[in-house]
Design a protein around this motif. Sequence first.
Motif, mmCIF file in Angstrom:
data_model
loop_
_atom_site.group_PDB
_atom_site.id
_atom_site.type_symbol
_atom_site.label_atom_id
_atom_site.label_comp_id
_atom_site.label_asym_id
_atom_site.label_seq_id
_atom_site.Cartn_x
_atom_site.Cartn_y
_atom_site.Cartn_z
ATOM 1 N N UNK A 91 7.408 10.024 33.203
ATOM 2 C CA UNK A 91 8.314 10.078 34.094
ATOM 3 C C UNK A 91 8.768 11.501 33.842
ATOM 4 N N UNK A 92 8.151 12.309 32.988
ATOM 5 C CA UNK A 92 8.553 13.609 33.066
ATOM 6 C C UNK A 92 7.271 14.535 32.871
ATOM 7 N N UNK A 93 7.329 15.846 33.074
ATOM 8 C CA UNK A 93 6.111 16.980 32.891
ATOM 9 C C UNK A 93 5.660 16.739 31.612
ATOM 10 N N UNK A 94 6.668 16.779 30.576
ATOM 11 C CA UNK A 94 6.490 16.978 29.276
ATOM 12 C C UNK A 94 5.627 15.731 28.742
ATOM 13 N N UNK A 95 5.995 14.440 29.142
ATOM 14 C CA UNK A 95 5.157 13.189 29.000
ATOM 15 C C UNK A 95 3.954 13.372 29.435
ATOM 16 N N UNK A 96 3.698 13.535 30.485
ATOM 17 C CA UNK A 96 2.367 13.967 31.418
ATOM 18 C C UNK A 96 1.732 14.964 30.613
ATOM 19 N N UNK A 97 2.117 15.974 30.106
ATOM 20 C CA UNK A 97 1.265 16.944 29.398
ATOM 21 C C UNK A 97 0.769 16.394 28.069
#
Length: 128
Positions: A91-97
């Motif tokens: 749900x966040x860019x940090x998790x996606x990265x």
Amino acid sequence: MGDFLFPSSIILLEGVLSVGLSLLLLNIIGVAGLPLALAASCLLASAIIAIKLKTRLPIEFGMYSAFHFLFSALILFGIGVSLTPIELAVHSWGGFILYLVTFLASLSAIFVSLNWQSSRDIFRAVIR
């Protein structure tokens, strides 16, 4: 060595196979099946032409290493396509990265393990 019939028939076979395999994999996998079909048909045609060339010419060339790299890249593509539909709650860019980095690191580790000897030689050449 002026044989035009054999390479022409192999190129025709590659074209027909790539179109047929593209349609089949497009229906099964989706858009990711198109490059997989093109790579598979190209690999098959290259292998057939290389076998014919190896029997005709007494030249020693690294057919095994070239096809080993192509086959391992094809395996990685299949693994990557099969793992992509896994739905994770990102749900966040940090998790996606973080997911992207672990996914690419695992695919890179698989590629290095499939080509361990060549990867080791390249790493030693870079370090020196």
